[in-house]
Write an enzyme that holds these catalytic residues in place. Sequence first.
Site, PDB file in Angstrom:
ATOM      1  N   GLU A 182     -16.362 -15.433   2.463  1.00 54.92           N
ATOM      2  CA  GLU A 182     -17.674 -15.807   3.002  1.00 54.92           C
ATOM      3  C   GLU A 182     -18.690 -16.094   1.895  1.00 54.92           C
ATOM      4  OE1 GLU A 182     -21.291 -14.118   5.744  1.00 54.92           O
ATOM      5  OE2 GLU A 182     -19.711 -12.765   5.122  1.00 54.92           O
ATOM      6  N   ASP A 183     -18.680 -15.292   0.824  1.00 57.23           N
ATOM      7  CA  ASP A 183     -19.758 -15.355  -0.171  1.00 57.23           C
ATOM      8  C   ASP A 183     -19.418 -16.101  -1.461  1.00 57.23           C
ATOM      9  OD1 ASP A 183     -21.244 -13.901   1.575  1.00 57.23           O
ATOM     10  OD2 ASP A 183     -20.986 -11.973   0.565  1.00 57.23           O
TER      11      ASP A 183
END
Length: 747
Positions: free
Chosen positions: A92-93
């Site tokens: 996600e990051d």
Amino acid sequence: METSDQQYTNEEQLIEDKFQELLNGYLNSNHRKKVEIIERAFKFAKEAHKGIRRRSGEPYILHPIAVARIVSHEIGLGSTSICAALLHDVVEDTEYTVEDIENHFGKKIASIVDGLTKISGGIFGDQASAQAENFRRLLLTMSEDIRVILIKMADRLHNMRTLGSMLPSKQYKIAGETLYIYAPLAHRLGLFAIKTELEDLAFKYEHPEAYNQIKQKIAETEESRQQIYNNFSKPIVAKLKEMGLEFEMKARVKSIYSIWNKMESKHIPFEEVYDLYAVRIIFKCPNEADEKKECWAIYSVITDIYKLHPERTRDWVSRPKANGYKALHLTVMGPDGNWIEVQIRSEKMDEIAERGFAAHWKYKVGNSDEESELDIWLKTIKDILEHPEPNAIDFLDTIKLNLFSTEIFVFTPKGELITLPKDATALDLAFTLHSDLGFHCIAAKVNHRLVPLNQKLHSGDQVEILTSKSQTPKEEWLNFITTAKARSRLTASLRKDRRKIIAKGEKILKDFFESNHIEYNNDVVTKILSNLGIRHRDDLFYKIGNDEITPNENIKKIIKGKSQNPFMRYLKLSFGSNNGKNEQPKPVTPQQLTIDRKQTYILRDENGVKNYKVADCCCPIPGDDVLGYVEDDETVVVHKRECPVAMRLKSSFGPRLVSTQWEASESLSFPAKIEIQGIDRIGILNEITRVISNELIIDMRGLTIKANEGVFTGTVDIMVHDTRVVESLCNKLRKIKGVQKVARCKE
């Protein structure tokens, strides 16, 4: 002052120390030791999150390590889950993909990380539809691999432990959704310790003053409580040792949140919460087959010493709860004259009680049905996902129906045992057995006695469902069904029926137009809608299809514009323009300023003009813990933080919340209601009115007292400046001889 190099070295050391703590805990567990893959996952995650910091300022990698530590130490999962926890934010990051994770760590870890990425950002996003979609994903991934939700629980727990660095409005949102979904979900999965901590942490941010007061009072009463426990346990310990039993006996204090809940629901002060703690006996039992026998042997010892409360014995050994909980509970009269609950568990039962289904796998042998209740629940979740509610909030509520597991057990005529939620009705059972039974159910026989569909069932009931082919689903059934399956199936069926009636109504109107040579178009339909005060064309077609409106000469007059006769005005009122009220034009107000959600909004009243609206659902007054909900026109509506409507707002509309604070003011008055109960005697009413009238800052608006069989109950309606005035009055009223209970009513 620390140089940047020193800071970097210190942080590197901190990261290494935290990872070593995680590894040491894993090495002390019963799992097969796969250290190499965990070390690789740590290095991969550390590199991926390099240079990134959390809001608190600490290196981001400390968060995945903390989550992995909870997964390993507190939930008891193995290397696959630890690796997935370390990697849970990487996709996600950062630039890495699920394929990269699969190439480095294999398919299983990649699929769990993928599941966690899909449900990232919490269950709830900024819009309700997105929230429901996220929640559907959460449940789908959960039904594929339960470890996804267990790691998500660990992630949420760490976020709650570090919530102090967030803005107040964010704190309310996160605490609200934690109480609304995560705590019940933890309960349903049997993660009792995590559920309790989540509730306490959420409560700490929602009601900081109440939290600190209760915490302080628990600490103050510790010594006297310990003395009572010592006196209570002494004879039991002696007897159990005589039996040659290996055991541990301890007192466990109730959680702060559950103590507050009891005080709120029963309107009692802390001093009157007598069951502050429960006693737990955990015994060693090498042979699982002897667990039940040992539990009842300990039960027998305790009831020989102390008087048993006949209605508070709970046997969850013979029939465990749906979340896997097994124990024997009894309540006995302690030496100080107060009831004390005793929980009897084996070591295995205790681990399952604290760690839930994670512990089940540790003990599962071969193909036992130990997890069957979880499988049943997951099947129900899948069933709801296949028939989703179009309204996101309704969808979340439907799921919530199935999260709490207070159960009853009923029997079919053939002796089959069915588990249902507490307060389930005969109709819920019909839908549980089969949807068609539910749709055509007309009544039931409970213990051979004929009962209606809304009859609440009790444990041990034998229930036979009676059906008729002519029966069809009814909208009023929604008022009394309790299970998620029944509600989702019934609403899906009602929507289907409604579509048929709408189609029928539209055809009737088109045929009427055709027979009267009127052109059917949008303008004509809009004209009918505005004259009859109906908002949507589907509602018009539904009323026509349901014979509530009949197309006739009056419809023709509407179309031709001759609609202002008395009959048409009557028709307009009858068919619901704003529930029978003529709509008043709204006053034109100047452009509202945009509310800054990041700042604390001060609630003030200047010359009688308030910069907020008080919510009708909970009627807060100054001194109550409140939060603001910003409406479309930037009006701030103030709710009590514990108000059920506020709970849903926190869960579903986080970005619209604003932290609020009352401005000190003695000039404003707010309505409040106080409830009084006590023993009736001559002159007590005079004393009550005298105490109230002596309080010069209180304006009494109403007093109602009813007496029956020597007991009176009453309510006092007053206008006050803030909660301190109410609390002061309650304390004074409690001192009147004969008054047993005084509390501010929940609106």
